[in-house]
Motif scaffolding. Structure first.
Motif, PDB file in Angstrom:
ATOM      1  N   GLY A   1      35.026  54.630  29.556  1.00 17.13           N
ATOM      2  CA  GLY A   1      34.529  55.198  31.219  1.00 17.13           C
ATOM      3  C   GLY A   1      36.220  56.213  31.503  1.00 17.13           C
ATOM      4  O   GLY A   1      36.891  56.156  31.315  1.00 17.13           O
ATOM      5  N   SER A   2      35.386  56.506  33.048  1.00 20.62           N
ATOM      6  CA  SER A   2      36.494  56.633  33.380  1.00 20.62           C
ATOM      7  C   SER A   2      37.272  56.433  34.636  1.00 20.62           C
ATOM      8  O   SER A   2      36.156  55.431  35.435  1.00 20.62           O
ATOM      9  N   VAL A   3      38.221  56.373  35.371  1.00 20.17           N
ATOM     10  CA  VAL A   3      38.506  55.595  36.280  1.00 20.17           C
ATOM     11  C   VAL A   3      38.163  56.377  38.015  1.00 20.17           C
ATOM     12  O   VAL A   3      37.789  57.186  37.902  1.00 20.17           O
ATOM     13  N   THR A   4      37.180  55.141  38.787  1.00 20.62           N
ATOM     14  CA  THR A   4      36.439  55.587  39.666  1.00 20.62           C
ATOM     15  C   THR A   4      37.471  55.870  40.893  1.00 20.62           C
ATOM     16  O   THR A   4      38.085  55.369  40.978  1.00 20.62           O
ATOM     17  N   ARG A   5      37.232  56.125  42.073  1.00 22.44           N
ATOM     18  CA  ARG A   5      37.848  56.053  43.219  1.00 22.44           C
ATOM     19  C   ARG A   5      38.593  54.460  44.070  1.00 22.44           C
ATOM     20  O   ARG A   5      39.052  55.083  44.350  1.00 22.44           O
ATOM     21  N   GLY A   6      37.534  53.877  43.505  1.00 21.22           N
ATOM     22  CA  GLY A   6      37.965  52.767  44.264  1.00 21.22           C
ATOM     23  C   GLY A   6      37.385  52.572  45.497  1.00 21.22           C
ATOM     24  O   GLY A   6      38.098  51.143  45.700  1.00 21.22           O
ATOM     25  N   THR A   7      37.260  53.383  45.972  1.00 20.11           N
ATOM     26  CA  THR A   7      36.520  52.544  47.813  1.00 20.11           C
ATOM     27  C   THR A   7      35.805  51.058  47.385  1.00 20.11           C
ATOM     28  O   THR A   7      35.124  50.757  46.481  1.00 20.11           O
ATOM     29  N   THR A   8      36.484  50.657  48.041  1.00 22.81           N
ATOM     30  CA  THR A   8      35.675  49.172  48.220  1.00 22.81           C
ATOM     31  C   THR A   8      35.737  49.109  49.630  1.00 22.81           C
ATOM     32  O   THR A   8      36.332  49.489  50.326  1.00 22.81           O
ATOM     33  N   GLY A   9      35.343  47.364  49.949  1.00 26.29           N
ATOM     34  CA  GLY A   9      35.926  47.198  51.428  1.00 26.29           C
ATOM     35  C   GLY A   9      34.976  45.267  51.458  1.00 26.29           C
ATOM     36  O   GLY A   9      34.030  45.218  51.297  1.00 26.29           O
ATOM     37  N   VAL A  10      36.009  44.421  52.942  1.00 24.58           N
ATOM     38  CA  VAL A  10      35.197  43.184  52.718  1.00 24.58           C
ATOM     39  C   VAL A  10      33.376  43.804  53.365  1.00 24.58           C
ATOM     40  O   VAL A  10      33.237  44.038  53.816  1.00 24.58           O
TER      41      VAL A  10
ATOM     42  N   GLY B   1      36.780  48.119  41.993  1.00 24.99           N
ATOM     43  CA  GLY B   1      37.763  49.610  42.681  1.00 24.99           C
ATOM     44  C   GLY B   1      38.970  48.985  43.007  1.00 24.99           C
ATOM     45  O   GLY B   1      39.660  48.146  42.478  1.00 24.99           O
ATOM     46  N   ALA B   2      39.307  48.771  44.208  1.00 28.96           N
ATOM     47  CA  ALA B   2      41.111  48.748  44.358  1.00 28.96           C
ATOM     48  C   ALA B   2      41.511  47.808  45.209  1.00 28.96           C
ATOM     49  O   ALA B   2      41.933  47.385  45.093  1.00 28.96           O
ATOM     50  N   SER B   3      40.084  46.936  45.406  1.00 26.18           N
ATOM     51  CA  SER B   3      40.480  45.559  45.922  1.00 26.18           C
ATOM     52  C   SER B   3      40.113  44.943  45.552  1.00 26.18           C
ATOM     53  O   SER B   3      38.349  45.167  45.075  1.00 26.18           O
ATOM     54  N   HIS B   4      40.015  43.352  44.880  1.00 35.97           N
ATOM     55  CA  HIS B   4      39.502  42.255  44.819  1.00 35.97           C
ATOM     56  C   HIS B   4      38.393  41.439  45.245  1.00 35.97           C
ATOM     57  O   HIS B   4      36.815  40.506  45.043  1.00 35.97           O
TER      58      HIS B   4
ATOM     59  N   ALA C   1      46.875  48.819  37.519  1.00 31.06           N
ATOM     60  CA  ALA C   1      47.381  48.564  38.428  1.00 31.06           C
ATOM     61  C   ALA C   1      46.001  48.085  39.198  1.00 31.06           C
ATOM     62  O   ALA C   1      46.538  46.979  39.989  1.00 31.06           O
ATOM     63  N   ARG C   2      45.200  48.006  39.485  1.00 33.82           N
ATOM     64  CA  ARG C   2      43.983  47.742  40.086  1.00 33.82           C
ATOM     65  C   ARG C   2      43.959  46.177  39.227  1.00 33.82           C
ATOM     66  O   ARG C   2      43.972  45.069  40.019  1.00 33.82           O
ATOM     67  N   VAL C   3      43.688  45.657  38.659  1.00 33.98           N
ATOM     68  CA  VAL C   3      43.931  44.512  37.439  1.00 33.98           C
ATOM     69  C   VAL C   3      44.885  43.645  38.190  1.00 33.98           C
ATOM     70  O   VAL C   3      45.281  42.672  38.445  1.00 33.98           O
ATOM     71  N   ALA C   4      46.552  44.507  37.462  1.00 33.52           N
ATOM     72  CA  ALA C   4      47.543  43.998  38.737  1.00 33.52           C
ATOM     73  C   ALA C   4      47.492  43.244  39.996  1.00 33.52           C
ATOM     74  O   ALA C   4      47.974  42.251  40.191  1.00 33.52           O
ATOM     75  N   LEU C   5      46.685  44.275  40.689  1.00 35.45           N
ATOM     76  CA  LEU C   5      46.690  43.897  42.243  1.00 35.45           C
ATOM     77  C   LEU C   5      46.061  42.569  41.841  1.00 35.45           C
ATOM     78  O   LEU C   5      46.176  42.098  43.038  1.00 35.45           O
ATOM     79  N   ALA C   6      45.276  42.608  41.595  1.00 33.18           N
ATOM     80  CA  ALA C   6      43.958  41.095  41.514  1.00 33.18           C
ATOM     81  C   ALA C   6      44.023  40.243  40.896  1.00 33.18           C
ATOM     82  O   ALA C   6      43.658  39.013  41.472  1.00 33.18           O
ATOM     83  N   ARG C   7      44.787  40.156  40.541  1.00 35.47           N
ATOM     84  CA  ARG C   7      45.456  38.921  39.236  1.00 35.47           C
ATOM     85  C   ARG C   7      45.898  37.310  40.310  1.00 35.47           C
ATOM     86  O   ARG C   7      45.893  36.326  39.631  1.00 35.47           O
TER      87      ARG C   7
END
Length: 264
Positions: A6-15, A47-50, A77-83
């Motif tokens: 697959g390919s990296v997405t924009r990662g936009t997310t939110g609570v 995405g960019a947030s867990h 980088a997103r995985v590292a931020l979520a762990r």
């Protein structure tokens, strides 16, 4: 490790962005999760947030206490931020459509992931993901607006797409056809005359217009009246867990995929 598919997405997310789909998944497929032996749920492309993965985990644990969840992201980088937010039953891993998980998942949620691909690629990834499900498992694939106030998703099993669900906050549109911009990739370019999805949205707009007088009692009453009118000509689910007043009052409606499937 092989390169993730697959390919990296924009990662936009939110609570709370995916709360509508989470609520539906809990109500419609809670029984599936409770019946499964060691149910595994995958949140693909979180995405960019867990945050939305954690929210789904919390909500599903309320209906099936032994659910395990894996959030999968293709961006290291997103995985590292979520762990740092991992806990018992919840983990985050690097990967893509190949689903690097220890056993076949009972549920895969993939939201706002396939929009960047072409229609043929989207069909191909549907097939790939369906082939990785546990027996009786489901894939929930869809898109939503930035706030989550408008969303559309497809539920698939090992045999293919089964249902299409529309969900919206009552004040998030002027006409129901505005939800067309949330259609899955396999349908969004089919919203043209001659295709069933175009006819469905056209009839939904007409039903909404006919129900305008009910707006004096609130937009929910107008929605309920419009859905009842629409159900006279389209096979909307009328009973739980997929349909009926209980779901319609939430700003939802579902119908069989076969009613809106592309003509070719």
């Amino acid at each position: 490790m092989a390169r993730p598919v697959g390919s990296v997405t924009r990662g936009t997310t939110g609570v709370n962005r995916l709360r509508r789909a989470d609520r539906w998944l809990s109500a419609v497929h809670g029984r599936l999760l409770r019946a499964a032996d060691r149910p595994l749920v995958v949140d693909l492309g979180y995405g960019a947030s867990h945050s939305t993965t954690l929210e789904l985990f919390t909500r599903l644990r309320a209906v099936a206490g032994d659910v395990e969840m894996v959030g999968i992201e293709i961006d290291p980088a997103r995985v590292a931020l979520a762990r740092p937010y991992e806990r018992e039953g919840l983990s985050f891993v690097l990967g893509g459509f190949e689903l690097p998980v220890p056993r076949p998942p009972t549920v895969v949620r993939a939201f706002n992931v396939l929009r960047q691909y072409g229609e043929a690629e989207a069909w191909g990834y549907w097939d790939l993901l369906r082939g990785k499900l546990a027996p009786g498992g489901v894939l929930v694939e869809g898109t939503c607006s930035e706030t989550g106030h408008r969303a559309v998703w497809v539920c698939l099993d090992s045999a293919g797409p089964r249902t299409l669900t529309f969900s919206a906050r009552f004040n998030a549109f002027d006409r129901p056809s505005e939800l067309a911009d949330r259609l899955p990739k396999t349908l969004i370019h089919r919203n043209v005359p001659g295709e069933p999805i175009h006819a469905f949205l056209r009839d939904f707009d007409r039903a909404w217009a006919v129900a305008a007088p009910y707006g004096a009692h609130g937009l929910r009453q107008r929605w309920l009246a419009a859905v009842e009118t629409l159900a006279d000509g389209w096979p909307l689910y009328r009973t739980a867990p997929l349909g009926g007043a209980g779901r319609w009052r939430l700003g939802e409606l579902s119908l069989p995929w076969s009613a809106v499937a592309p003509t070719s």
